[in-house]
Design an enzyme around this catalytic site. Structure first.
Site, PDB file in Angstrom:
ATOM      1  N   LYS A 116      38.878  28.659  33.695  1.00  0.00           N
ATOM      2  CA  LYS A 116      39.042  28.647  35.157  1.00  0.00           C
ATOM      3  C   LYS A 116      39.438  29.998  35.719  1.00  0.00           C
ATOM      4  O   LYS A 116      38.960  30.402  36.776  1.00  0.00           O
ATOM      5  CB  LYS A 116      40.144  27.647  35.525  1.00  0.00           C
ATOM      6  CG  LYS A 116      39.696  26.230  35.498  1.00  0.00           C
ATOM      7  CD  LYS A 116      40.716  25.367  36.229  1.00  0.00           C
ATOM      8  CE  LYS A 116      40.197  23.965  36.350  1.00  0.00           C
ATOM      9  NZ  LYS A 116      41.084  22.958  35.853  1.00  0.00           N
ATOM     10  N   ARG A 295      26.250  21.344  33.558  1.00  0.00           N
ATOM     11  CA  ARG A 295      25.523  20.206  32.975  1.00  0.00           C
ATOM     12  C   ARG A 295      24.931  19.368  34.098  1.00  0.00           C
ATOM     13  O   ARG A 295      25.230  19.598  35.275  1.00  0.00           O
ATOM     14  CB  ARG A 295      26.504  19.336  32.176  1.00  0.00           C
ATOM     15  CG  ARG A 295      27.599  18.801  33.081  1.00  0.00           C
ATOM     16  CD  ARG A 295      28.436  17.693  32.469  1.00  0.00           C
ATOM     17  NE  ARG A 295      29.291  17.086  33.470  1.00  0.00           N
ATOM     18  CZ  ARG A 295      30.486  17.539  33.825  1.00  0.00           C
ATOM     19  NH1 ARG A 295      30.994  18.597  33.243  1.00  0.00           N
ATOM     20  NH2 ARG A 295      31.167  16.923  34.774  1.00  0.00           N
TER      21      ARG A 295
END
Ligand code: MV4
Length: 628
Positions: A116, A295
């Site tokens: 992150k 994804r």
């Protein structure tokens, strides 16, 4: 285009990928664990390879076994679905080494977005607005940095996800303790205790943008989704477009999402997640990049519904080298789509997962259903408890919601508990319908959305009718058997007793001609499942024939006739009782046994304690005075 692909996943997403492959004339290979040998995704595939025992790390996470299966079957490409290996850069690399196409982004793009703090720094450099805060490498003096950001702040694990290692801090005095506990949790969950600190967004909405990139440098966005309805970081309802989104703001966040994808050399389907401060509605200066998921997402069907694009088809085309042929201007939302995730879990008990066999599974046919299980299949604790996704599309948001709620009232599921009734209540909640949503919606309304609802008398009557309908005496047209309660061998039953969620329920037996909409099914364990408007009630038949003879009229006490558990206590010390009154109900050997008063008398002491497990011969109730 590929001739044959392997799907390294299970359940609904494996079935969904195979559906598109089949339409495109592409052969499919399933992989499966021992727990899934007879599962829907294996049945749907042209070919299937066993990859190991039930636990995911011994099967669906085994890179070697999956690559060997692809080699053995001649699959040229692997689609990882979501979860499992879908965001595993090492797997993407291993596919390349094995000469197999990974249907997903380049390994480096997965890595760039995996942490992150690094992703935020990268995005900031690319000119993408990120939540104000600190995401540097230096992990010292964090308290000072929090003070500069201004409380409240949120500490997040740099390697995190799913809310793990996340701590909100409201005042400086609490910072050190929160930091330590966030670091400890991050270390144990991800093996990495680095954190970042952000300004806390008080009424967040989760808005994400679907992006698509080909191998020729074209990047498009396919509009946004709103996924604010979550419970413990688990999405429950998703929709597209996001309520309150304007054309201008869509263009703005769409451009940001495209920029984010370009910054990491993205290829394929991806999702850029934003957090919006919803306290004053969606505003262009109140939305920030949060993370990128590399994804295909669970909720992709709502995007498919409003764009008319099959995202799996695009994934296959892009992975095989084709160029995207649409232009950004061609992609406009058509109507509105809403998806719910139907889970095997029990909302009234705090959403405990529910496992078992789907003894009945009837899903709606008026809307899109993506399911990976069939009637008769088991839901085990090994994998995700999602039974199906149900998606409605309509010209308007209100129309889509109404369609979806209506469709869910037709769901019939027995054998395990589901969140279906909870979903219907959420869809019909006035604040949801008005678009007044943020990530606090479910916790804020939980009492209304997940109540412990007893079945109506009508539902019980339908169940009683079903039970008696199974005995010939009540179904034939013989006037002796149904006109009234008269029987040659004594009075017919006029009532039937059930135990529902531990409570006794007595219902008058309806006439054989009575009609009910409730569907009733006898479960393998002998209980009844009564399915009514999308809700399933489990009814335990309380058969008085199984009640225990309490040792004749003269007894001065009631003893447990067998070991068991006290599940109801009906009397108190000092209470006058009439012969036959129920005193205590004992559950033993999966049956309920009512211990009733042997004569008219007064209770002296109640020794039975609700919930206690007792041994045979234990004293449960004593009566006052001498036995007659
Ligand atoms: C936040 C936030 C408030 N302020 N960041 C939760 C999971 C993780 N991916 C990000 N999350 C949040 N980050 C700031 N600066 C509130 C959440 C949050 C949340 C976000 C999206 C959807 C549901 C959520 C539920 C609780 C908290």
């Amino acid at each position: 285009m590929f001739q044959k692909i392997l799907i390294a996943n299970r359940g609904e997403i494996a079935c969904r990928i195979m559906r598109t492959a089949r339409v495109m004339g592409i052969g499919t290979v399933a992989v499966y664990s021992d727990a899934d040998a007879d599962s829907a995704h294996v049945a749907a595939a042209d070919d299937a390879v066993r990859i190991g025992p039930a636990p995911a790390r011994e099967s669906y996470l085994r890179v070697d076994a999956i690559l060997a299966a692809a080699k053995a079957t001649g699959a040229e490409a692997i689609h990882p679905g979501y979860g499992f290996l879908s965001e595993n850069a090492d797997f993407a690399d291993a596919c390349a080494v094995a000469g197999i196409v990974f249907i997903g982004p380049p390994a480096d793009a997965i890595r760039a977005m995996g942490l992150k703090d690094r992703a935020k720094a990268l995005m900031e450099k690319a000119g993408v607005p990120v939540v104000p805060g600190y995401h540097g490498a230096d992990q010292t003096g964090l308290k000072g940095k929090a003070g500069k950001i201004g409380y409240p702040v949120l500490i997040k694990a740099a390697a995190g996800g799913g809310g793990k290692g996340m701590r909100r801090v409201d005042v400086a005095e609490d910072f050190e303790a929160a930091l330590e506990s966030a670091q400890r949790e991050a270390k144990s969950a991800f093996g990495d205790d680095r954190v970042l600190i952000e300004k806390y967004v008080s009424q967040p909405r989760h808005v994400e943008v679907q992006v698509f990139a080909d191998q020729h440098g074209h990047v498009l966005h396919l509009l946004e989704r709103d996924c604010s309805l979550q419970r413990r970081h688990q999405k429950v309802i998703e929709e597209a477009p996001a309520p309150g989104m304007t054309e201008a703001m869509r263009a703005q966040i769409g451009a940001i999402a495209v920029k984010a994808a370009q910054a990491v050399g993205y290829v394929g389907a991806g999702t850029v997640e934003f957090i919006a401060d919803a306290s004053k509605g969606l505003r262009p200066d109140r939305i920030w990049f949060m993370e990128m998921n590399t994804r295909l997402q669970v909720e992709h069907p709502v995007t498919e519904a409003v764009t008319g694009i099959d995202l799996v088809e695009w994934q296959l085309r892009v992975a095989s080298g084709e160029a995207l042929f649409k232009r950004q201007n061609d992609i406009r939302p058509k109507g509105h789509a809403v998806e719910v995730r139907l889970y095997a879990e029990d909302p009234p008990s705090g959403f405990l997962p529910s496992t078992g066999t789907l003894e009945r599974l009837v899903l709606p046919d008026s809307v899109r259903v993506d399911a990976g299980v069939r009637e008769g299949d088991a839901v085990t604790a090994f994998y995700d408890p999602m039974i199906a996704k149900v998606i409605a599309h309509d010209a308007t948001r209100a129309g889509a919601i109404a369609k979806l709620a209506g469709a869910l009232t037709k769901v019939e599921i027995a054998g395990l508990r589901t969140n279906n009734a909870f979903l219907v209540r959420t869809l019909r909640h006035p604040d949801f319908i008005s678009g007044d949503i943020d990530t606090g919606f479910i916790p804020r309304h939980i009492e209304e959305l997940a109540p412990q609802t007893p079945p109506s008398d009508d539902v019980l009557a339908a169940a009683a009718r079903y039970v008696l309908g199974k005995t010939s005496a009540d179904t034939d047209a013989d006037p002796w058997s149904n006109a009234d309660s008269f029987r040659l061998a004594g009075p017919a039953r006029q009532v039937m007793d059930f135990v529902v969620d531990g409570k006794h329920r007595r219902v008058a037996i309806p006439a054989p001609s009575a009609k009910f909409t409730t569907q009733v099914l006898r479960l393998a364990n002998g209980d009844l499942a009564a399915m009514d408007k999308g809700e399933t009630f489990v009814l335990h038949l309380h058969d008085p024939l199984h009640d225990v003879d309490t040792e004749g009229e003269g007894a001065d006490r009631i003893l447990a006739p067998m070991p068991g558990k006290i599940i109801q206590v009906h009397v108190q010390a000092g209470q006058a009782v009439r012969r036959g009154d129920p005193l205590v109900i004992l559950e033993a050997m999966k049956m309920e046994h009512t211990l009733s008063a042997p004569r008219d008398t007064t209770v002296e002491t109640v020794d039975a304690v609700l919930g206690d497990q007792i041994t045979e011969g234990a004293v449960l109730v004593r009566f006052a005075g001498e036995a007659p």
